[in-house]
Scaffold this motif. Structure first.
Motif, PDB file in Angstrom:
ATOM      1  N   ILE A   1      52.034  84.144  23.333  1.00 34.16           N
ATOM      2  CA  ILE A   1      53.639  83.297  23.081  1.00 34.16           C
ATOM      3  C   ILE A   1      53.593  84.801  22.248  1.00 34.16           C
ATOM      4  N   GLY A   2      52.298  85.248  21.343  1.00 36.28           N
ATOM      5  CA  GLY A   2      52.409  86.366  20.315  1.00 36.28           C
ATOM      6  C   GLY A   2      53.784  85.422  19.029  1.00 36.28           C
ATOM      7  N   LEU A   3      53.143  84.452  18.869  1.00 33.13           N
ATOM      8  CA  LEU A   3      53.007  83.740  17.557  1.00 33.13           C
ATOM      9  C   LEU A   3      52.943  84.559  16.430  1.00 33.13           C
ATOM     10  N   ASN A   4      53.590  84.870  15.467  1.00 30.63           N
ATOM     11  CA  ASN A   4      53.577  85.137  14.133  1.00 30.63           C
ATOM     12  C   ASN A   4      54.578  84.639  13.010  1.00 30.63           C
TER      13      ASN A   4
ATOM     14  N   THR B   1      57.979  85.209  14.390  1.00 28.67           N
ATOM     15  CA  THR B   1      58.687  84.521  15.181  1.00 28.67           C
ATOM     16  C   THR B   1      58.857  83.216  15.220  1.00 28.67           C
ATOM     17  N   MET B   2      57.735  82.291  14.590  1.00 23.28           N
ATOM     18  CA  MET B   2      57.901  81.527  14.789  1.00 23.28           C
ATOM     19  C   MET B   2      58.917  80.374  14.056  1.00 23.28           C
ATOM     20  N   PRO B   3      60.101  81.044  13.272  1.00 24.86           N
ATOM     21  CA  PRO B   3      61.394  79.986  13.412  1.00 24.86           C
ATOM     22  C   PRO B   3      62.218  80.572  14.720  1.00 24.86           C
ATOM     23  N   LEU B   4      61.935  81.587  15.449  1.00 21.66           N
ATOM     24  CA  LEU B   4      62.796  81.800  16.307  1.00 21.66           C
ATOM     25  C   LEU B   4      62.382  80.971  17.714  1.00 21.66           C
TER      26      LEU B   4
END
Length: 311
Positions: free
Chosen positions: A234-237, A240-243
């Motif tokens: 899911i492309g977690l970084n 993007t994590m707080p989104l």
């Protein structure tokens, strides 16, 4: 709400005060539309078993499983995910039995027996059990009777195949790559501080995660179960994590659950149609199946919203 309820043409017309005789063309039309919509589903019945992520905790019990249901991709979606669920026994007496994956399977045997697909999603609570010393990850040499996570993996998957030898089983891995460890460890540490749970044991978390990757995942793969690495794909970084998470930075929000389902849909679509064909299960509970190499998927995260949804 069932298709019949959604397409009650007769009821809608009669609600306007118009009497509609039985066995009219309207009845046939409603039945035909229902059959067409069922045929259009790409896959048959699916059963989803997991923990609070699949439940939709902190997101009004709305999760990627509900997204799957709304997608029309499956003829039927059965959601059996509860907070605190584990592959092995949990580290508190309160959830030691009823919340284990095996107990969930034993409680819902009828649905598993005629399912086309079974999705398993466990990890976080088991990591806590390993960290707390309630259980070990074990090794791939463990049998289905061994009190380890690997032992429970064999027990659970062999039971599913016993109930339904042709089921296609997927493991949704939320403990996937080394890159994710740092980010999740930081998130857990912050969450412990927010809830006054004491000091987070970072070293124990990393050790449990590495054990999971080195021993639990390979044991799952021995059965030909398709492993989908959710967090990586899911492309977690850190951006993007707080989104894509709720305010606890652990459980997904609507955008996060949509991303999770997008990854699942893309992965199962890379495979040929039809079910797995397991061979006989040996004395350790292991079944040797042909593995399918899946194409890596890294969805673009630009469409995720930053709002923290309450649904």
């Amino acid at each position: 709400q069932s298709l019949n309820e959604k397409m009650d043409i007769r009821g809608a017309i009669q609600g306007k005060g118009v009497e509609v005789p039985e066995n009219t063309m309207i009845d046939g039309m409603a039945q035909y539309i229902s059959q067409i919509q069922t045929v259009q589903a790409k896959y048959g019945k699916s059963v989803w078993i997991g923990d609070s992520i699949g439940q939709g905790y902190n997101n009004s019990d709305y999760s990627y499983i509900d997204v799957a249901d709304e997608s029309g991709m499956f003829a039927e979606v059965i959601k059996y995910s509860v907070g605190g669920a584990t592959l092995g026994p949990y580290n508190t007496a309160e959830t030691a039995d009823g919340y284990s994956g095996y107990e969930q399977i034993m409680s819902h045997q009828a649905d598993i027996t005629d399912a086309d697909m079974v999705f398993l999603q466990f990890c976080a609570n088991d990591l806590q059990s390993i960290m707390g010393g309630a259980i070990t990850a074990g090794t791939s040499a463990d049998s289905s009777e061994t009190n380890s996570i690997c032992g429970y993996v064999r027990k659970i998957i062999s039971k599913i195949y016993e109930l339904n030898p042709l089921a296609r089983i997927y493991y949704l891995n939320l403990c996937d790559t080394q890159r994710i460890i740092d980010m999740v460890a930081d998130a857990y540490s912050s969450y412990f501080e927010q809830n006054n749970w004491g000091t987070f044991d970072d070293a124990a978390m990393r050790s449990a995660w590495i054990d999971w990757q080195a021993n639990v995942v390979p044991t799952i793969q021995e059965y030909g179960v398709q492993v989908i690495n959710i967090l990586e794909d899911i492309g977690l970084n850190s951006v993007t994590m707080p989104l894509i998470t709720t305010d606890d930075y652990i459980h997904p929000n609507n955008a996060g659950h949509k991303r999770i389902f997008d990854v699942i849909a893309a992965r199962i679509d890379t495979q040929t149609s039809g079910k797995n064909t397991p061979q006989s299960v040996d004395e350790t509970g292991s079944a040797q199946l042909q593995l399918v190499q899946l194409t890596n998927v890294s969805p673009d995260m630009t469409t995720a919203t930053s709002s923290k949804s309450s649904q």
